[in-house]
Design an enzyme around this catalytic site. Structure first.
Site, PDB file in Angstrom:
ATOM      1  N   ARG A 140       0.853  -1.188   0.000  1.00  0.00           N
ATOM      2  CA  ARG A 140       0.000   0.000   0.000  1.00  0.00           C
ATOM      3  C   ARG A 140       0.885   1.233   0.000  1.00  0.00           C
ATOM      4  O   ARG A 140       1.933   1.257   0.640  1.00  0.00           O
ATOM      5  CB  ARG A 140      -0.914   0.033   1.221  1.00  0.00           C
ATOM      6  CG  ARG A 140      -1.889  -1.086   1.326  1.00  0.00           C
ATOM      7  CD  ARG A 140      -3.044  -0.741   2.240  1.00  0.00           C
ATOM      8  NE  ARG A 140      -3.998   0.122   1.559  1.00  0.00           N
ATOM      9  CZ  ARG A 140      -5.324  -0.104   1.530  1.00  0.00           C
ATOM     10  NH1 ARG A 140      -5.826  -1.148   2.141  1.00  0.00           N
ATOM     11  NH2 ARG A 140      -6.128   0.722   0.896  1.00  0.00           N
ATOM     12  N   TYR A 178      -7.801   4.501  -5.747  1.00  0.00           N
ATOM     13  CA  TYR A 178      -8.957   5.346  -5.456  1.00  0.00           C
ATOM     14  C   TYR A 178      -8.516   6.630  -4.763  1.00  0.00           C
ATOM     15  O   TYR A 178      -7.483   6.668  -4.096  1.00  0.00           O
ATOM     16  CB  TYR A 178      -9.999   4.607  -4.604  1.00  0.00           C
ATOM     17  CG  TYR A 178      -9.528   4.122  -3.252  1.00  0.00           C
ATOM     18  CD1 TYR A 178      -9.634   4.923  -2.118  1.00  0.00           C
ATOM     19  CD2 TYR A 178      -8.998   2.842  -3.104  1.00  0.00           C
ATOM     20  CE1 TYR A 178      -9.226   4.471  -0.876  1.00  0.00           C
ATOM     21  CE2 TYR A 178      -8.584   2.378  -1.863  1.00  0.00           C
ATOM     22  CZ  TYR A 178      -8.700   3.196  -0.756  1.00  0.00           C
ATOM     23  OH  TYR A 178      -8.287   2.742   0.471  1.00  0.00           O
TER      24      TYR A 178
END
Length: 368
Positions: A140, A178
């Protein structure tokens, strides 16, 4: 009633702010950038009553903690104790022991301390199955939107309020992209069978194997990459014993492919909040926990199974979840989305509690 909640993550708290409404989302073949399923979240507000949201996990957690500890609103504010790791549970005695030897007692213990919670052993005994390595891992990272907008190669790829899900050949990897924080930050989740130590260059090295050149340009901006292996466990036959109940990842750890780990944890907390309201006698707790499992266990278990593969979920996986879907037939991706997003945990919990309380009133009146 006094309650001890072990764990202060999403399951242990509940609600959110700092979000971005998602007007659309797509599933895209990351090898050639062909759109496989456009408008994946199309009409979510008209179908399910609310728009889809993207949120930075830190912002969500901050707001959940604020909600749980503020004096305003119904109920008593939580007293959050940090550096108080729980090392053992006692379901019958409703007590926990911390690593410094302190024993804490309450009317009810809620175990929300994650996939490796030792409370599972207390609930299941010898039936317990430990969470194991799934073969998947994730990376991430966050990138300021300005980094993309100032680069001619990527400026055109910034799309307001859009979530994109890129797949690799054969389902070998997935990249979820996103926006969050009012589109000021772009959030990335890269899933595959990573085993290398993660340096800033590692995401790009893998992206060269999995994705088209245009997507490699995006991944190249990764910095301060976080890495962890994904562990999971299949559904378990019960979530509570005596005055101990499991919620969140302690009850239903799942992979990330449906994006439902946090959502299901919030549903757990919402259901318990309603079902435990106005409980004044320990004798009422068991019946309320049975009701909690009735509302939540099949749903959490089904989503554990449905989360095992990249969307669109194949029929074989939908069939495997059928055991936990009485009255439902998931024949398509749209059916899966309908099942995931149409469920109203507040309404279901209130209705179930009303039926229980009605039966209790009839019993007390002497008509049964």
């Amino acid at each position: 009633m006094e309650i001890i909640i072990v764990g202060a993550g999403i399951a242990g708290l509940s609600a959110g702010s700092g979000m971005v409404a998602l007007r659309k989302g797509s599933i895209i073949d990351g090898t050639n950038m062909q759109v496989l399923i456009p408008d994946y979240y199309k009409d979510s507000e008209s179908k399910w009553g609310l728009p889809m949201y993207a949120v930075h996990r830190v912002d969500l957690h901050t707001q959940l903690r604020l909600l749980a500890t503020q004096k305003e609103g119904p109920g008593q504010p939580c007293d959050v104790q940090v550096r108080s790791k729980v090392v053992s549970y006692d379901a019958e005695g409703a007590k926990v022991t911390t690593e410094n030897g302190e024993v804490l007692r309450a009317d009810l213990i809620i175990a929300a301390d994650g996939v490796h919670s030792t409370a599972v052993k207390q609930v299941l005994g010898d039936e317990v199955v430990q969470a194991g390595d799934t073969g998947w891992a994730c990376m991430r990272w966050l990138v300021p939107s300005d980094d993309f907008l100032s680069d001619p190669q990527t400026a055109h790829m910034i799309q307001d309020s859009t979530t994109r899900y890129f797949t690799a050949a054969g389902g070998a990897a997935a990249l979820v992209w996103y926006p969050c924080r009012n589109n000021e930050v772009q959030n990335f989740l890269y899933l595959s069978n990573f085993r290398a130590r993660v340096e800033p260059s590692v995401p790009l090295e893998y992206a060269k194997k999995h994705f088209a050149t245009a997507l490699q340009t995006v991944v190249k901006k990764a910095n301060q990459v976080k890495f962890w292996k994904l562990v999971a466990r299949g559904p378990i036959p019960k979530w509570h014993k005596d005055r101990l109940v499991l919620i969140g990842d302690a009850a239903h750890p799942m992979l990330t492919f449906q994006g439902q780990g946090g959502g299901q944890a919030i549903e757990d907390g919402a259901a318990l909040g309603i079902l435990l309201d106005n409980v004044h006698d320990r004798g009422e707790i068991e019946e309320r926990l049975q009701l909690f499992e009735q509302i939540r266990r099949n749903r959490g278990s089904a989503l554990q199974i449905l989360s095992n593969t990249n969307p669109p979920v194949p029929q074989s996986v939908r069939d495997a979840a059928a055991e936990y879907l009485p009255g439902h037939r998931l024949s398509s991706t749209d059916d899966v989305n309908e099942y995931v997003f149409s469920f109203d945990v507040l309404a279901e919990s209130k209705a179930a509690l009303a039926i229980l309380q009605s039966k209790e009133r009839i019993t007390k009146s002497g008509f049964l």
